[in-house]
Design an enzyme around this catalytic site. Structure first.
Site, PDB file in Angstrom:
ATOM      1  N   ALA B  64       0.830  -1.211   0.000  1.00 42.00           N
ATOM      2  CA  ALA B  64       0.000   0.000   0.000  1.00 42.00           C
ATOM      3  C   ALA B  64       0.863   1.260   0.000  1.00 42.00           C
ATOM      4  O   ALA B  64       0.609   2.193  -0.774  1.00 42.00           O
ATOM      5  CB  ALA B  64      -0.944   0.000   1.201  1.00 42.00           C
ATOM      6  N   GLU B  83       9.607   4.559   6.570  1.00 42.22           N
ATOM      7  CA  GLU B  83       9.571   3.163   7.009  1.00 42.22           C
ATOM      8  C   GLU B  83      10.331   3.071   8.324  1.00 42.22           C
ATOM      9  O   GLU B  83      11.483   3.474   8.392  1.00 42.22           O
ATOM     10  CB  GLU B  83      10.218   2.270   5.933  1.00 42.22           C
ATOM     11  CG  GLU B  83      10.459   0.831   6.362  1.00 42.22           C
ATOM     12  CD  GLU B  83       9.202   0.134   6.851  1.00 42.22           C
ATOM     13  OE1 GLU B  83       8.236   0.037   6.088  1.00 42.22           O
ATOM     14  OE2 GLU B  83       9.191  -0.315   8.015  1.00 42.22           O
ATOM     15  N   ASN B  91       5.352  -6.517   5.916  1.00 41.28           N
ATOM     16  CA  ASN B  91       4.889  -7.894   5.739  1.00 41.28           C
ATOM     17  C   ASN B  91       4.818  -8.269   4.266  1.00 41.28           C
ATOM     18  O   ASN B  91       4.896  -9.441   3.911  1.00 41.28           O
ATOM     19  CB  ASN B  91       3.487  -8.072   6.330  1.00 41.28           C
ATOM     20  CG  ASN B  91       3.505  -8.324   7.820  1.00 41.28           C
ATOM     21  OD1 ASN B  91       4.506  -8.804   8.350  1.00 41.28           O
ATOM     22  ND2 ASN B  91       2.422  -8.010   8.486  1.00 41.28           N
ATOM     23  N   SER B  92       4.649  -7.255   3.420  1.00 38.29           N
ATOM     24  CA  SER B  92       4.425  -7.533   2.004  1.00 38.29           C
ATOM     25  C   SER B  92       5.583  -8.322   1.396  1.00 38.29           C
ATOM     26  O   SER B  92       5.381  -9.255   0.627  1.00 38.29           O
ATOM     27  CB  SER B  92       4.245  -6.226   1.242  1.00 38.29           C
ATOM     28  OG  SER B  92       3.192  -5.464   1.794  1.00 38.29           O
ATOM     29  N   GLY B  96       3.015 -14.492   1.034  1.00 37.20           N
ATOM     30  CA  GLY B  96       3.041 -15.681   0.179  1.00 37.20           C
ATOM     31  C   GLY B  96       2.942 -15.401  -1.302  1.00 37.20           C
ATOM     32  O   GLY B  96       3.072 -16.317  -2.113  1.00 37.20           O
ATOM     33  N   ARG B 341     -10.018 -19.618   5.693  1.00 36.72           N
ATOM     34  CA  ARG B 341      -8.893 -19.713   6.620  1.00 36.72           C
ATOM     35  C   ARG B 341      -9.347 -19.819   8.072  1.00 36.72           C
ATOM     36  O   ARG B 341      -8.769 -20.561   8.860  1.00 36.72           O
ATOM     37  CB  ARG B 341      -8.001 -18.487   6.469  1.00 36.72           C
ATOM     38  CG  ARG B 341      -7.170 -18.560   5.222  1.00 36.72           C
ATOM     39  CD  ARG B 341      -6.298 -17.331   5.090  1.00 36.72           C
ATOM     40  NE  ARG B 341      -5.380 -17.508   3.972  1.00 36.72           N
ATOM     41  CZ  ARG B 341      -4.536 -16.568   3.557  1.00 36.72           C
ATOM     42  NH1 ARG B 341      -4.487 -15.405   4.162  1.00 36.72           N
ATOM     43  NH2 ARG B 341      -3.732 -16.805   2.545  1.00 36.72           N
ATOM     44  N   GLU B 481      -3.526  -2.909   5.260  1.00 36.24           N
ATOM     45  CA  GLU B 481      -3.981  -3.648   6.439  1.00 36.24           C
ATOM     46  C   GLU B 481      -4.312  -2.732   7.611  1.00 36.24           C
ATOM     47  O   GLU B 481      -5.017  -3.136   8.534  1.00 36.24           O
ATOM     48  CB  GLU B 481      -2.910  -4.680   6.854  1.00 36.24           C
ATOM     49  CG  GLU B 481      -3.440  -5.712   7.835  1.00 36.24           C
ATOM     50  CD  GLU B 481      -2.372  -6.693   8.314  1.00 36.24           C
ATOM     51  OE1 GLU B 481      -1.304  -6.778   7.680  1.00 36.24           O
ATOM     52  OE2 GLU B 481      -2.626  -7.378   9.318  1.00 36.24           O
TER      53      GLU B 481
END
Lengths: 234, 516
Positions: B64, B83, B91-92, B96, B341, B481
């Site tokens: 994002a 950052e 996390n990006s 996965g 999930r 998120e």
């Protein structure tokens, strides 16, 4: 390095002529105020010289002050710092340096100013100098190899929020491929901190901290791996 | 108990008083919603000078944040991307790499004969998968924008995807794309390239420690942020907008337990260490509303000891559409593998702690269709994540599962595929599902780990952050998120990447287009 101003040299000479100090002492000189006979503290293998008679300015005729900003090892200043800085050694920077917060950072008796660090920068520098001279961290590993502040931080006096760019580290330690080769895991080629999934342009300082314990960043997630790093906590 | 209306009124009064107070001393007091004496910021004064002035400040450098920064700087707004961690990508970069989009430029679903799909169908799955707690407009924007987002990272950023689509848990269509490199880094690197073209890179080691806003008047914009950088504390002004793209709070045990007490530190977490949620709190402290903070997802198939979501932990997720089996260490199925999930995670948790780990069983024939990679399988075998054998009985021995039970389970399931019916767990059987009758077979251990926060800051579809009274907070945007309401009670796997990119771009454009 800022060249010694001719007027300053003239002034020193004038001082030397007009105001002869006590025997062995050079007026307004950081060395001779403690070392009455400066020649007695020279390393054993130092070539014979008369220059010590004029204190630090005598030394500086041959030795660079080490503030040119190049990444070199074994500069004069780092050796001087290593023997003087430490918990039980010189009490603070001002024994040798002229320090006016926000205005000047130079050497007693020399017309030099490297920068104008503020008081909080100076406080940090003082702590860091002690760490550099005595700690178990990466800074002391560099000190032992005679790499001082300028060796990593470049020309100006390091600031509080200063960091060291990869290129600086790689000047001595690079190229990165060489480092990757050194840390290769023959069983798991992907398990290499210098060629990881976080990219080869990851900052060296992610793991290698100079003035605090270095930590293997991989272990934040890959907790089961045993990986060692120089300059880790005791 | 205080009536809600009363509470609102008293809150308003309090805010108003604070405002008047600040005017009295020259408008210099910063807004602070905390109870007196409990917050370090209660006596804080707004900065009188700014160390840096930017048009747009973006907090975070994941999907994002990168998307927002690329759009904002690309539109000519002078932008900084902060950052707090020493590495970019949050996390990006370790996720996965699964990306749900109803189509792609190669039309893999159509070419591989994997049925039909549409943005409407994807939107429907969003809502069903989230038990209709989703704010429909928010989910719809993602379902309809996902293909465009995928094409953007592929065409402009050079991201590569594997030539297949999978049907992942909770999705009714084969629409999940897998990154070629097997992780989210495929897209963060692509986005970083797009950012570089737009002239911006993340500024690392820069931790936001406060958001500045003078008062809670609906016309009062956010002004900037306080940032810890190295040993310095700086104030950065945002002339046009502040974009919050700081991610979730799964690594903050106290915060996640405050909303979902079950998620103690006994649970592993798939997240990077920086996912600690303080930006949620700073945003709340300047009036931002949150919603659905208790909806926190566990990834059902993480590495059991560390909670890592490594490339091998993606196989169980991508497998159900092709017939993968989930079994207990006793060798029995425990859930419909095509379930969401949350269902798969809690089916394991209900088995009890002693049931850890469970296993996914798959075969060589499934690897490529389910987005796997033969070379990756070899790595998995080498590092001990996968075990393999030529028969189910041998595989059971290697995984320490009772062989007779596992053989029986597999045989029954093979029969269900033939019958087109799963009487045990009612799994909808499809033609794409592959029978486990030809080796080599593989097993991978798995266990749930805390993974994703569905709840977060309240936004509208323009990514404006909404305050507790329902008004957008001027110049404050959020994406990814850190926001809530898009996924409802349960995010369907592979919906996160499109969400972050779609809303990151909207936020970056909106902030850049705003008047200073």
């Amino acid at each position: 390095m800022p060249k010694l101003h001719p007027t300053a040299i003239a002034f020193c000479l004038w001082l030397a002529v007009m105001m002869p100090p006590a025997i062995g002492q050079v007026a307004n000189d950081p060395c001779s105020s403690c070392h009455r006979d400066l020649s007695s503290v020279l390393p054993k293998d130092h070539p014979h010289t008369q220059a010590t008679a004029s204190g630090l300015s005598g030394c500086l005729t041959c030795h660079s002050s080490g503030q040119r900003g190049e990444a070199v090892s074994n500069p004069f200043s780092s050796r001087l710092h290593l023997v003087h800085v430490g918990e039980k050694k010189a009490p603070d920077c001002t024994s040798c340096h002229v320090v006016i917060p926000g205005k000047q950072f130079g050497l007693i008796g020399q017309n030099i100013s490297w920068d104008a660090p503020k008081s909080d920068d100076l406080a940090a520098m003082n702590d860091i100098a002690v760490s550099w001279a005595t700690s178990s961290f990466t800074d002391h590993l560099h000190a032992k190899a005679s790499v001082d502040c300028a060796g990593c931080h470049g020309k100006s006096v390091p600031r509080l929020d200063d960091t060291v760019e990869n290129q600086r580290c790689l000047t001595c330690h690079g190229p990165i491929e060489k480092l990757a080769e050194k840390t290769q895991n023959p069983d798991f080629p992907k398990r290499n901190p210098h060629a990881s999934h976080l990219g080869s342009d990851i900052a060296c300082t992610v793991c290698h901290h100079a003035h605090q314990a270095s930590v293997v960043y991989c272990n934040n997630c890959h907790r089961q791996w045993t990986m060692k790093i120089p300059g880790a906590a005791d | 108990m205080v009536d809600k209306a009363d509470k609102d009124i008293s809150r308003r009064k309090l805010l108003k008083t604070a405002t008047i107070g600040s005017i009295a001393i020259g408008g210099a007091t910063a807004l602070n919603m905390a109870a007196p004496g409990t917050a370090h910021a209660i006596v804080r004064q707004l900065p009188t000078t700014w160390d840096e002035t930017w048009d747009v400040i973006v907090i975070g450098s994941g999907f994002a944040g990168l998307s927002a920064a690329a759009e904002a700087n690309g539109a000519g707004a002078k932008t900084v991307m902060l950052e707090k961690m020493p590495t970019y990508g949050g996390n990006s970069i370790i996720n996965g790499g699964v990306f749900a989009a109803w189509d792609d430029k190669w039309h893999y679903r159509e070419k591989l004969n994997l049925g039909t799909d549409s943005p409407e169908q994807h939107f429907g799955d969003f809502l069903r998968g989230g038990d209709y707690y989703n704010i429909p407009e928010l989910a719809k924007t993602v379902a309809f924008g996902a293909v465009d987002a995928l094409n953007w990272v592929v065409d402009d950023g050079g991201a590569e995807i594997r030539p297949t689509v999978t049907r992942a848990g909770g999705h009714t269509a084969y629409r999940t794309h897998a990154a070629k490199s097997g992780s989210g880094r495929e897209y963060t690197e692509a986005l970083r390239k797009i950012c570089a073209k737009a002239g911006i890179a993340p500024t690392l080691n820069s931790e936001v420690s406060w958001i500045w806003r003078a008062d809670a008047d609906p016309k009062s914009p956010v002004l900037g942020v306080e940032v810890k950088r190295g040993r310095r504390v700086l104030n950065l002004k945002a002339e046009k907008g502040l974009v919050l793209a700081s991610g979730g709070f799964a690594r903050n045990v106290e915060m996640r337990m405050a909303h979902f007490p079950l998620l103690t530190d006994e649970y592993n977490c798939t997240n990077q260490p920086g996912a600690t949620g303080e930006i949620h709190k700073y945003a709340q402290a300047v009036g931002a509303d949150t919603l659905q903070m208790n909806f926190i997802q566990l990834y059902p198939f993480a590495e059991p000891e560390t909670g890592l979501l490594d490339a091998m932990a993606v196989y169980p997720f991508n497998g159900p559409g092709y017939g993968i089996l989930y079994v207990t260490k006793e060798g029995k199925r425990f859930v419909n593998e095509l379930e969401r999930r949350d269902v798969c995670a809690f089916a394991q948790i209900k088995l009890g702690k002693s049931a850890k780990p469970t296993f996914s069983i798959f075969s060589d024939a499934m690897v490529v269709p389910m987005g796997g990679d033969p070379e990756e399988v070899q790595q998995g075998l080498k590092n001990g994540r996968f075990v393999t054998a030529n028969t189910i009985a041998e595989l059971a021995d290697k995984a320490k599962i009772p062989a007779a039970t596992l053989v029986d389970t597999v045989n029954k399931h093979n029969q269900y595929l033939k019958d087109g019916k799963d009487p045990e767990f009612n799994k909808p059987i499809t033609k794409a599902m592959i029978s486990l009758d030809k080796g080599p077979y593989y097993a991978v251990a798995q266990w749930p780990a805390v993974h994703f926060c569905m709840g977060g800051l309240r936004i509208n579809a323009k990514t404006e952050v909404i305050d507790v009274f329902g008004s957008p907070i001027p110049k404050l945007y959020a994406a990814g998120e850190v926001t809530g309401g898009i996924h409802g009670s349960n995010r369907l796997g592979s919906n996160s990447i499109p969400t972050c990119i779609v809303y990151g771009r909207i936020a970056g454009r909106a902030a850049a287009a705003r008047n200073a």
